[in-house]
Every structure is written in C-alpha cells, then in structure tokens.
Write a protein that holds these residues in place. Structure first.
Motif, PDB file in Angstrom:
ATOM      1  N   THR A 328      17.154 -12.685  14.080  1.00 53.87           N
ATOM      2  CA  THR A 328      17.251 -13.898  14.236  1.00 53.87           C
ATOM      3  C   THR A 328      18.098 -14.156  14.840  1.00 53.87           C
ATOM      4  O   THR A 328      19.355 -13.690  14.191  1.00 53.87           O
ATOM      5  CB  THR A 328      16.603 -14.263  12.207  1.00 53.87           C
ATOM      6  OG1 THR A 328      18.169 -13.644  11.660  1.00 53.87           O
ATOM      7  CG2 THR A 328      15.448 -13.673  11.594  1.00 53.87           C
ATOM      8  N   GLU A 330      17.981 -18.311  15.034  1.00 55.52           N
ATOM      9  CA  GLU A 330      17.988 -19.615  14.673  1.00 55.52           C
ATOM     10  C   GLU A 330      18.883 -19.804  13.286  1.00 55.52           C
ATOM     11  O   GLU A 330      18.366 -19.540  12.549  1.00 55.52           O
ATOM     12  CB  GLU A 330      16.797 -20.529  14.548  1.00 55.52           C
ATOM     13  CG  GLU A 330      16.463 -21.975  14.762  1.00 55.52           C
ATOM     14  CD  GLU A 330      15.305 -21.960  15.558  1.00 55.52           C
ATOM     15  OE1 GLU A 330      14.612 -23.028  14.735  1.00 55.52           O
ATOM     16  OE2 GLU A 330      14.243 -21.550  15.869  1.00 55.52           O
ATOM     17  N   ARG A 352      17.641 -25.464   6.033  1.00 54.21           N
ATOM     18  CA  ARG A 352      17.747 -26.128   7.256  1.00 54.21           C
ATOM     19  C   ARG A 352      18.222 -27.049   6.795  1.00 54.21           C
ATOM     20  O   ARG A 352      18.028 -27.586   5.332  1.00 54.21           O
ATOM     21  CB  ARG A 352      16.846 -26.350   8.072  1.00 54.21           C
ATOM     22  CG  ARG A 352      16.402 -27.541   8.980  1.00 54.21           C
ATOM     23  CD  ARG A 352      14.897 -27.872   9.253  1.00 54.21           C
ATOM     24  NE  ARG A 352      14.464 -28.158   8.408  1.00 54.21           N
ATOM     25  CZ  ARG A 352      13.134 -28.370   8.869  1.00 54.21           C
ATOM     26  NH1 ARG A 352      12.218 -28.600   9.708  1.00 54.21           N
ATOM     27  NH2 ARG A 352      11.853 -28.643   7.657  1.00 54.21           N
ATOM     28  N   HIS A 361       8.428 -16.092  11.075  1.00 59.31           N
ATOM     29  CA  HIS A 361       9.056 -16.128  12.121  1.00 59.31           C
ATOM     30  C   HIS A 361       8.151 -15.085  13.083  1.00 59.31           C
ATOM     31  O   HIS A 361       7.227 -13.997  12.814  1.00 59.31           O
ATOM     32  CB  HIS A 361      10.351 -16.156  12.270  1.00 59.31           C
ATOM     33  CG  HIS A 361      11.164 -14.832  13.802  1.00 59.31           C
ATOM     34  ND1 HIS A 361      12.147 -15.903  14.443  1.00 59.31           N
ATOM     35  CD2 HIS A 361      10.912 -13.795  13.735  1.00 59.31           C
ATOM     36  CE1 HIS A 361      12.251 -14.509  15.297  1.00 59.31           C
ATOM     37  NE2 HIS A 361      11.627 -13.428  15.444  1.00 59.31           N
ATOM     38  N   ARG A 367       9.554 -17.324  18.620  1.00 62.75           N
ATOM     39  CA  ARG A 367       9.563 -18.879  18.068  1.00 62.75           C
ATOM     40  C   ARG A 367       9.825 -18.574  16.240  1.00 62.75           C
ATOM     41  O   ARG A 367       9.170 -17.945  15.281  1.00 62.75           O
ATOM     42  CB  ARG A 367       8.725 -19.662  17.986  1.00 62.75           C
ATOM     43  CG  ARG A 367       7.910 -19.829  19.370  1.00 62.75           C
ATOM     44  CD  ARG A 367       9.229 -20.874  19.670  1.00 62.75           C
ATOM     45  NE  ARG A 367       9.740 -20.922  21.472  1.00 62.75           N
ATOM     46  CZ  ARG A 367       8.696 -20.864  22.460  1.00 62.75           C
ATOM     47  NH1 ARG A 367       7.361 -20.779  22.245  1.00 62.75           N
ATOM     48  NH2 ARG A 367       8.643 -21.381  23.557  1.00 62.75           N
TER      49      ARG A 367
END
Lengths: 432, 297
Positions: A328, A330, A352, A361, A367
């Motif tokens: 990962t 992001e 977030r 994921h 993505r």
C-alpha cells in the motif's frame, strides 16, 4: 440450605442473563437503489409437532439483509401456495413480485428435510429447485442454505448466509474488571454461543480454514498467549507462552501452519508454527513492528502490517523467495489487512482525514477505495463469498459490528443488545 | 505482573487506536525486550562512575586556599562523550533506527512513484504512437520545432510562443526572418542580431513572433558593447504592456529588475523582482529573482 440454593440460582441467573442479551440485532442502513422484489411464501410443514423454526422467515430475513432484494411482506401476499399447482401468477404480478419461493419441510428421525422451488413470475416458470436436509437442531442453518442456493441462482454469486461469525463481546463492569466473551453466532447474529468467558482480554479470533477450530489470544494466564479451540467439543490447547507479545494468530490455507506475532527475540516479528511438530520458524526480521499476518489463498505468501517505512503500511512476504514487498502506498496509515478468497481484494483499515475507515485495496490495479464513512472503524473481515465486509466500529459510545458490501453500496449494522462487540471474524464456507 | 502486562495489552489495541498508539507500541515493545541490556549497562556505568567518584571525591576548597599541585591532580577526569557510554549508544541506535525507517519509507514511496511514472510515460508514448499511426500528427509538430532553441536565460524555451502569439497566424516569410535573426543570437553576433530583430519588427510589427523579438531585443541591448540598459528597458516594457499574457512575461519582469539594478535604481529593481515572485511563484524567473535579491539587494 435453601438460601444457598437460591444464591446459586441467582448467581446462575445473573451469569446467564447477559449471555442471552449478547445477541446481535440487524439494522439495514443502506441498500441498493432498486432491490429485486421476491416473495418468500411460508413453507408447508409435514410433522406431528410444531415446526422447530419458521424457515421461510429466516430466508426472508436473509434476503432483506442482503440489501439487494426487497422481500414481500407476508401481509401483502394474496395466497400461501406450497406447490406449483397452487401458484396463481396473476396474484404475484398484482403485488409486483418478480420471484416466488415456496417450500415444504418435513421431519424424519431427527433430520429436517426441506424442498424448495423458485418461480419466475414474468416467465411463469420454475427456475430452481432443490432438496436439503440437516439435523433438527440446525433448522436455521438449513434455512440459510436455502437462501444461499436461491441467492446464487438469482445473482450468480454464491451466498454466504450459511456461515458463522466469531466476535469478542465486552460487558463493562463499573465495579471491577470487564467481562470478555468469545462468541460464536450464525451469520445473521442468531444463536450466539459463548466459547470462552474471561475477566482478562480476549483478542484476535481467527478461523481454521475448515471452520472447525478457532485460534485466539487470551490474557487469562496473566499475559497474552495463543490458544486454539475445537468448536464442536470445546477442547482447547495453549500454543504459546513466550515472553512479550503473543498475538495475531492466522491459520494457513492448508490448516497446517499458524502464523503469529511474537516479540520473544526482540521486536515484534512474524513466526510460523507448524501445528503438527510445534516447530517455530521466524519469518520476518526487522527492528520495526511486523504484525497482523493474513495469508494469501495459495498459502505461498502473506500480507502483514509493518512500520519499517516509518508509518504502518501493508507489506507482502513471499515464502518461496523470501522477498518482502510494500503493497500500500496511498495515505499515511494502512493496517490490518485481510485477503479475500479471490486473492485480489484486500480489506484494511485506512486513515483518511484523521479518521480510521475500512477500505478495499485491489492487488491487481493497486487502487484503494474507502468503503465506510464512520470514524473509528477497525478489524475488517471479509465474507467467504467476497461480497460483504464485516467490521467493528463505534455507534454512540458503544462498540458495534457493521457490514458493508465490497462496492460500498449496501450497509447494515449488527449492534448487540447490550455491551460492546469487537473483532469479528467471518467463517470460511463449512461443509455440511 | 500487572506492569509486565501493561505494554502488551496496548499492543493489540495499537493499530486500532492509530498512529500515535502505534508509536507508543514501538516504544513499549522496545523497552521490555531491550530493557535487560539497557539496565545492565546503565548499572555498570553507574558502578564505574561511582568507583571513579570515590577516588576523586568531591573536593572543596576554602576561600583562602591557594591553588596547589594537588588540586589539579584531584580534578575529575573529563566526562566521556555520549558515544563512549553505552546508554548514549543505545539512544543513538534508536535514533538511527527511526531515521532509517523514515528514509526507508521515503525510498519505498519514491520507488513506487518512479514505477508509476514509468508506466505513465509508456502509456503516453503508446498513446502518441497510436495517434501518429492514425495520421493526425502532422499539425501538432509545427509549433514545437522552430521554438526548440534554448537560451541562457529562459529555462522554458518551448513556451516562447505565448497565449497571444498562438492566436496570431504566422505571416508569409515571418518564420524565416525570425529564425534568421535568432540564428545570429546563437552565433553570438549580437550587433547584427539587434539589426535583424529591429528590421523584423519593422516588417512584421504584429507578427506571431513579435513579442519574442521584443524580448530578444531587450536581452541583446544588455549584452552588446556598450550595453544600452535604457533601450533594453523599453523593449521589455513594450513586451509587458503590449503582450501581458505572453509566456515571456516572468522572464521580462526579472530582466526589468536587473535593468533597473544596472541603472542604479535598487528600489525599482526590487519592485519588479518581487512582482515576478508574487505573480509567477512557480516560474524559474521567480527563483532567479529570489537569488538575485539575496545576492545583490
């Protein structure tokens, strides 16, 4: 004497009262925009005594919970057919039901048998039928299996209703230590059974791939230790008692190996325990924290969480090559990954805007998609058919379980009637 | 038992509670495992210090005491630097570990970004290839080729044709005339270039390359001998007033700042230099302006 008996009875009552209330209740919060109407007609019953369970009701609730179907209320039905000859399609068209499910249930020698038939109202034709049987005590599971078959016929995806959950429920005790209970329940939260009760924390429950055993961490010895327990007999065994951390057990897909996190040699690293020989192999070696292993379905690699890059991110470890690779990228926080049976979707906790949410994921496209919009989501667990994600979250000041479909479209809550619920683990498919 | 328990209890909850707790976990886990070494060496160090302490002692002197040879001998040995004591080393190792982790994270992130960029550039290449193969590529090339010549002052040579220029169509013969004049710049024939650009502007006052010609004249007036800062200023001002949207404006503003500095007007120079930094903060001219202010103003 009488007083003592009374006291014991009282104690028993007090002990069991919270157990009875630990059952989960389901509240659907978001479904698809245009759910398919289906009529689940009460099944015919051929038996001397009263039926053990209203199977059609269980099926109906399964479809409601799926979020993809809108079951017709019984009160709106113009008749209760139980055979093909009794079905008047005109009646079902009138209440705009697209499908009609009928069935007959019979009991014979402790076995419950059901025959179900699914009809397409527009085509006026039978599109599925089947016979299933299970012990009388498993009546609800039998109904869930009917749901699974019908769901697969209508959506093309196998259902995951005839599966079970384990979770940790905590009853707060203002006077002293909280009560921790490892609970097993059907996928709809019904029939909760307490597997383990302790005044010390219970954590990280994990299913064996055949669904017959669970592994978990219990602090009952005063320090964390990994146990495994056979569901059918309640027989259990302490697997580890190392200094420091003993956590996050994860059963390999072949059931022979248990991945776990130990800190006996320094920092928390991932170890593999061969369950037959008890031989322990250290897999990751890093002064950073390596934790929360989750096996890929082929058993050749696993994902884990590590802060070796300064922040917690998901990494994969390939047992064949010994290579570690970051998965990962992001965001600054991705943790507690669980791989779906397809080996492609990974559910995890993603941070977030300062909030912890469940995200999915895709290992092929790289993505990441956030699925939830609540604040403190944790411990995601994916259904064996890969369609729904169960996770723990806060609702009000209570810990509850919630579920979200992998596309984020369907959401429902499973709050316990009392106490906090956390760390759900969705069972694999079980062979009956 | 309770205290031995506490850090591990937090472990399980750490990833749940977020990065702060994760840090706490890092500390909590480091302690119990390494505490043994740490406490031992601390103990040894303390023992060593106390043993030296008894030999040197704490010596006090009366006000009237004159310094004697004995005093200098009883001075305690110099405190060892942090790297000489193992407790300090332990801290240093921890710091290094954290630093390596942070750098590791950066390397991982950058490797990922490079991989993505490679994929993207390949995609872009394939896309262009596909378009060219489809036969639509001819027109797109023209604008770029005659502007590829770089310059010492402009780091953005392909953008010399600005918004205004792109709307003006090239007049017959204009391109050749401009390129001929520009070739003189490249050939360092500055006086000839001034003449060529002046003639170019007489022939094509509203031409597509007129703003570029003004800019080059400004540059040229500064490099000819003797330099003509006032003529340069006028050229740059012309560009600024007539073609306010031109891509050369940030460069022109920077040059105007320099022209005013040459002319001895530091305030005006600072005004233009600050203007380019304010209005075009991402341009290379803004960076040059910043450097110029730092060095000269």
């Amino acid at each position: 004497m009488l007083l003592t008996t009374l006291r014991i009875t009282l104690c028993l009552l007090l002990m069991f009262a919270p157990l009875a209330r630990a059952q989960l209740v389901i509240e659907i919060t978001q479904g698809v925009d245009d759910p398919t109407p289906i009529a689940v007609v009460p099944f015919a019953w051929a038996g001397a005594e009263a039926p053990p369970e209203d199977l059609a009701q269980v099926v109906q609730e399964d479809f409601e919970r799926s979020g993809q179907f809108a079951p017709v209320p019984r009160a709106d039905m113009l008749g209760f057919p139980t055979t093909e000859a009794e079905i008047f399609y005109r009646d079902w068209r009138a209440i705009q039901s697209e499908y009609v499910l009928i069935g007959q249930v019979s009991a014979q020698g402790g076995q419950l048998a059901v025959r179900y038939e699914l009809y397409d109202v527009l085509r006026q034709a039978r599109i599925a039928e089947g016979d299933l049987s299970m012990p009388v005590g498993e009546a609800r599971m039998l109904a869930h299996r009917v749901s699974d078959a019908v769901y697969e016929k209508l959506t093309g995806i196998p259902g995951a209703f005839a599966t079970r959950l384990i979770y940790v429920s905590v009853t707060r005790n203002p006077a002293g230590k909280d009560y921790f209970r490892l609970t097993l329940a059907d996928s709809d939260g019904a029939r909760p059974i307490v597997l383990l009760e302790s005044r010390e924390p219970i954590m990280s429950p994990s299913w064996s791939p055949d669904g017959t055993q669970v592994a978990y961490v219990s602090f009952e010895t005063g320090r964390p230790a990994i146990f495994r327990q056979v569901l059918a007999t309640g027989e259990r065994e302490q697997l580890t008692n190392y200094r420091g951390l003993n956590s996050s057990p994860a059963w390999s897909p072949d059931g022979n190996t248990l991945a776990m996190v130990l800190s006996k040699d320094g920092s928390p690293d991932i170890y593999l325990m061969d369950l037959a020989t008890r031989r322990l192999t250290r897999v990751t070696r890093h002064y950073a924290i390596d934790t929360e292993p989750s096996w890929m379905p082929d058993g050749g690699s696993f994902l884990f969480t590590s802060d070796r890059g300064g922040r917690p991110q998901i990494y994969s470890y390939d047992l064949r090559s010994g290579l570690t690779e970051r998965v990962t990228f992001e965001g600054v926080y991705n943790a507690r990954a669980r791989v779906a049976q397809d080996g492609r979707n990974v559910v995890l906790v993603h941070q977030r805007d300062g909030q912890f949410q469940i995200a999915i994921h895709d290992l092929v496209t790289d993505r990441l998609q956030v699925l939830t919009n609540t604040e403190l989501d944790e411990s995601p667990s994916i259904a064996p058919n890969g369609s729904m994600v169960l996770y723990a979250t806060k609702f009000g000041d209570r810990g509850i379980l919630s579920a979200v479909s992998v596309d984020g479209g369907i959401k429902f809550r499973l709050p316990a009637r009392s106490g906090d619920v956390r760390e759900p683990a969705w069972s694999p498919y079980v062979n009956y | 038992m309770k205290s031995a328990n506490a850090p591990t209890t937090r472990i399980g909850l750490a990833f749940r509670a977020g990065p702060i707790a994760f840090m706490a976990l890092a500390i909590a886990t480091a302690l119990p495992t390494q505490a043994q070494n740490y406490i031992d060496v601390e103990g040894e160090r303390a023992a060593a210090q106390s043993s030296t302490g008894t030999s040197t002692g704490a010596v006090s002197y009366g006000v009237g005491d004159a310094p004697s040879a004995a005093v200098t001998r009883t001075l305690p040995p110099p405190t060892p630097p942090a790297s000489d004591n193992i407790g300090g080393l332990f801290n240093q190792v921890q710091q290094l570990q954290q630093e390596v982790m942070r750098l590791n994270g950066i390397v991982e992130q950058q490797a990922y970004e490079i991989r993505q960029l490679k994929e993207q550039s390949l995609e872009r290449y394939l896309d262009i290839d596909r378009r060219l193969a489809a036969g639509g590529g001819g027109a797109a090339v023209v604008g770029g080729t005659d502007q590829t010549a770089g310059s010492a002052t402009s780091s953005n040579p392909t953008a010399t044709v600005g918004n205004k220029g792109s709307t003006v169509t090239e007049q017959p013969g204009e391109g050749e005339a401009y390129r001929a004049a520009y070739a003189l710049v490249r050939g360092q024939e500055f006086d000839a270039a001034v003449t060529a650009f002046t003639r170019f502007l007489q022939n094509y006052p509203d031409g597509r390359y007129a703003p570029n010609a003004h800019y080059w004249l400004g540059e040229l007036y500064l490099v000819i001998t003797p330099a003509d800062p006032e003529a340069a200023r006028q050229s740059f001002m012309l560009l600024l007033n007539e073609y306010p949207d031109n891509a050369k404006i940030p460069d022109a503003l920077y040059k105007l700042g320099r022209v005013h500095y040459i002319k001895g007007n530091s305030d005006r120079a600072r005004e233009y230099l600050n203007r380019v930094r304010r209005e075009y903060p991402d341009s290379s001219a803004a960076r040059l302006a910043g450097d110029f202010i730092d060095e000269n103003l």
